[in-house]
Design an enzyme around this catalytic site. Structure first.
Site, PDB file in Angstrom:
ATOM      1  N   GLU A   1       0.809  -1.227   0.000  1.00 49.24           N
ATOM      2  CA  GLU A   1       0.000   0.000   0.000  1.00 49.24           C
ATOM      3  C   GLU A   1       0.837   1.270   0.000  1.00 49.24           C
ATOM      4  O   GLU A   1       0.517   2.233  -0.697  1.00 49.24           O
ATOM      5  CB  GLU A   1      -0.971  -0.003   1.188  1.00 49.24           C
TER       6      GLU A   1
ATOM      7  N   HIS B   1      -9.346  -4.893  10.964  1.00 44.01           N
ATOM      8  CA  HIS B   1     -10.040  -4.714   9.688  1.00 44.01           C
ATOM      9  C   HIS B   1     -11.312  -3.866   9.833  1.00 44.01           C
ATOM     10  O   HIS B   1     -12.177  -3.897   8.968  1.00 44.01           O
ATOM     11  CB  HIS B   1     -10.418  -6.077   9.084  1.00 44.01           C
TER      12      HIS B   1
END
Ligand SMILES: Cc1ncc(C[n+]2csc(CCOP(=O)(O)OP(=O)(O)O)c2C)c(N)n1
Ligand SMILES: [Mg+2]
Lengths: 361, 331
Positions: free
Chosen positions: B61, B130
């Site tokens: 990322e 998450h």
């Protein structure tokens, strides 16, 4: 002065077509650029000590050949991005001493209107994308500039500079992987000056015996190690990478060995503690890239000692004039605090006028 | 009969239209191309647009978002997908330092027209790593825009304006909403020929006179359900205002609804500490103090990391019942 082996290799590098094509004027121009960088920084240092400049000032003195040699190879679609030790690259791409000096003085006439400071010079019109203060943070951007060049179908590349300490940042490894995986025309140039602040390179990086750039092997990327004292060697070595980027759209990792004469920044109180005075002296006396290039050019009959003195004098005068310009320039106005945050607001577009963008007061 | 499509389909349609609208729009993210998207948002786009426009990224990322930022400086319009917005934290330096401050530090010479989009929600039993809701964190940073659409119409209109926007836009969706259907007119039903929703404009999703439920993202859906209960059971007519974007913020719409109902509750799935409700309630206090008949309330997720156990996690998020219960305390 160069050692014997160096002068031998120098002759070889001088014969490289990219160097053989240099005219006497080109060579003098390279010298002038390096001298201008040095005089610019010496002048800024003087004013830093006088209290006119705030924050950090990371000097490039001793490393000038790296920026000047490599950037001299670039064309219209080639880009440059570097870290916070950015004055040399800025002047090498053609930014003026005035705008650069005014920026460190925090003046409105600075290249970033006084908003960036010494570490954050930018000149997109010269394909110069900063000036970045977070160690290693610019390396994915460098890959992105190369991605952009490729996406737009241009024949170009990005030279992305970083320090020997920066090579241990995760973002850099991610950038290496993407560059190799996606065939990005980016050239990462590790300016190995031996230290990251007070930590010597041997104390910070595990790497193959052949050197720091050899880490590229793990990414199936071409690499090379270059001695940074000689402009000829830098140009010959970097040019191979530029051709690889232009012709094959492949990245390269380069390590250029160099040395910074001054402390990490002007605020580095230990500049002579983590390394010996003798070490510094030796580099200044025997491996200074400006002395080396000057002697090379005198040896070739391109300039005389007097020519060099003249170049030095002119650069000093230019730097003094830049400081004068900076001193006379106004500070930014308080009203500028909220400019240059959102493009849409600055351009007074419909989007910029919709909703509240700022929340102070 | 107006056309109904899901949030996911509407989002995809917006992306597809922008790929057609501008050659420099490129979608990059993990599994967005050949796999058709971890949540099928980008399904079919790679097949239609090919390798150049829809690109599968490695799990990297910081690398690919940083790369997108660099490319955007040259005029590319990267639309980066985060599989979960929770993963923004591994790209935090790129998203906060580089995307947000390059313009400022260059004195306005640069702009960064990037979109970083993906689901930013809890409630799906995937544990704390998450389930982050970082809209307040990114909205804290001047230079960034934060958008949080709550229905199919808005998600299409807002993704299109986000991609066309010349500043970095962090676009936060919800996996819980992806399957939600709603009215989205097709382009030939629209006078303008396409659906664009401006960033920075809130929408009154339900008119009411007694209390204002102000919310963003999925909390809007919970607030609408709460408003139904308040009306049916308690004869309280709640107005529901969907902010749609956090920064820029439609301050005017917030003050208008407060001046109308004199009671305000901020509902969000974000955490309480310096959450969006904290910002909004402070603004209401400063600007509409005399219009208030009661203190502004904030309903947020429980101030704890997301609980995995499904029945317990449900209790962490604002439910319609909780919104009703708390609203009644000020009505
Ligand atoms: C992420 C991050 N960590 C630490 C610092 C503080 N810092 C600035 S420069 C520097 C040393 C970097 O050394 P190197 O990469 O070798 O570059 P050089 O200064 O030698 O040019 C450190 C630790 C920083 N700016 N950013
Ligand atoms: Mg170093």
């Amino acid at each position: 002065m160069a050692s014997k082996t160096q002068s031998k290799t120098t002759a070889e590098f001088a014969d490289d077509p990219i160097n053989a094509s240099l005219t006497a004027d080109d060579k003098i121009e390279l010298l002038r650029k390096m001298v201008r960088i040095r005089r610019f920084e010496q002048t800024s240092l003087k004013h830093y000590h006088a209290g006119s400049i705030g924050g950090f000032l990371h000097l490039y003195i001793g490393q000038e050949s790296v920026a000047v040699g490599s950037i001299s190879l670039l064309g219209d679609h080639d880009h440059v991005i570097t870290a916070y030790r950015d004055h040399g690259h800025a002047l090498a791409v053609g930014m003026t001493m005035d705008e650069c000096m005014a920026e460190v003085f925090g003046k409105k006439t600075g290249c970033s209107k006084g908003k960036g400071g010494s570490m954050h010079y930018f000149a997109p019109d010269k394909n110069y994308w900063g000036g970045h203060g977070i160690v290693g943070g610019q390396t994915p951007l460098g890959a992105g500039l190369a991605f952009g060049v490729k996406y737009l179908g241009q024949k170009g590349c990005c030279l992305c500079y970083l320090g020997d300490g920066a090579i241990n940042q995760g973002a850099f490894h991610e950038a290496l992987n993407l560059a190799a995986l996606w065939d990005l025309p980016v050239i990462f140039i590790i300016e190995n000056n031996g230290y990251s602040m007070g930590t010597s390179q041997v104390r910070s990086s595990a790497h193959p015996e052949e050197g720091l750039a050899a880490r590229a092997q793990g990414y199936n990327m071409d690499w090379a190690q270059i001695d940074g004292v000689s402009v000829y060697e830098i140009r010959a070595g970097v040019n191979k990478a530029v051709l690889r980027a232009h012709e094959e759209s492949r990245p390269t990792l380069l390590e250029i060995k160099t040395y910074r004469h001054k402390g990490h920044s002007v605020a580095d109180a230990n500049a002579e503690k983590y390394r010996t005075k003798e070490e510094i002296q030796e580099h200044m006396a025997e491996h200074d890239p400006i002395d080396f290039w000057k002697s090379t050019l005198i040896g070739e009959g391109v300039i005389t000692e007097d020519d060099y003195k003249q170049i030095n004098k002119e650069a000093g005068a230019e730097a003094d004039a830049a400081a004068e310009f900076a001193i006379k320039s106004p500070f930014p106005d308080e009203s500028e605090i909220f400019d240059d945050i959102y493009w849409e607001v600055d351009n007074n577009t419909e989007a910029g006028r919709t909703g509240r963008h700022f929340f102070h007061g | 009969m107006p056309r109904e499509i899901t949030y996911r389909e509407a989002l995809r349609e917006g992306l597809d239209e922008e790929l057609a609208h501008d050659d420099n729009v490129v979608i990059i993210g993990e599994e967005v191309a050949e796999y058709n998207g971890a949540y099928k948002v980008t399904e079919g786009l790679w097949k239609k647009w090919g390798d150049k426009r829809v690109i599968d990224a490695p799990i990297s990322e910081a690398g690919f978002i940083g790369m997108g930022i660099g490319a955007s400086m040259l005029g590319i319009r990267p639309v980066m997908e985060l599989m979960f917005y929770s993963f923004a934290y591994v790209a935090f330096d790129q998203m906060m330092n580089n995307a947000a401050t390059c313009r400022y530090m260059s004195g306005g010479l640069i702009n960064v027209p990037i979109v970083v989009r993906g689901p930013a929600n809890g409630g799906t039993n995937v544990g704390a790593t998450h389930s982050h809701t970082p809209e307040n964190i990114f909205a804290n940073m001047p230079g960034l825009k934060v958008v949080s659409p709550s229905d199919p119409y808005d998600v299409k209109g807002l993704i299109k304006s986000s991609i066309r926007d010349n500043d970095p836009v962090y676009f936060m969706e919800s996996t819980v909403l992806y399957g939600m259907a709603g009215e989205v007119p097709s382009n030939d039903e629209l006078d303008e020929g396409e659906l664009i929703v401006p960033i920075g404009k809130a929408k009154v999703k339900r008119e009411g006179a007694d209390i204002s439920l102000i919310a963003h993202g999925r909390a809007v859906v919970s607030s609408l359900a709460a408003a139904d209960i308040l009306a049916e059971k308690y004869n309280i007519n709640a107005e529901v205002l969907d902010l749609r974007s956090i920064r820029p913020l439609d301050e005017q719409a917030i003050m208008e609804t407060v001046r109308k109902t004199h009671r305000a509750v901020y509902v969000e799935e974000n955490k309480p500490f310096c959450g969006i409700g904290a910002q909004v309630s402070s603004m209401i206090m400063e600007q509409a103090f005399d219009d208030l008949d009661a203190p502004v309330l904030r309903i947020t997720s429980a101030d704890a990391p997301a609980f995995y156990s499904p029945p317990i996690e449900k209790l962490q998020l604002p439910t319609p019942e909780e919104i009703v219960e708390r609203s009644l305390t000020i009505c």
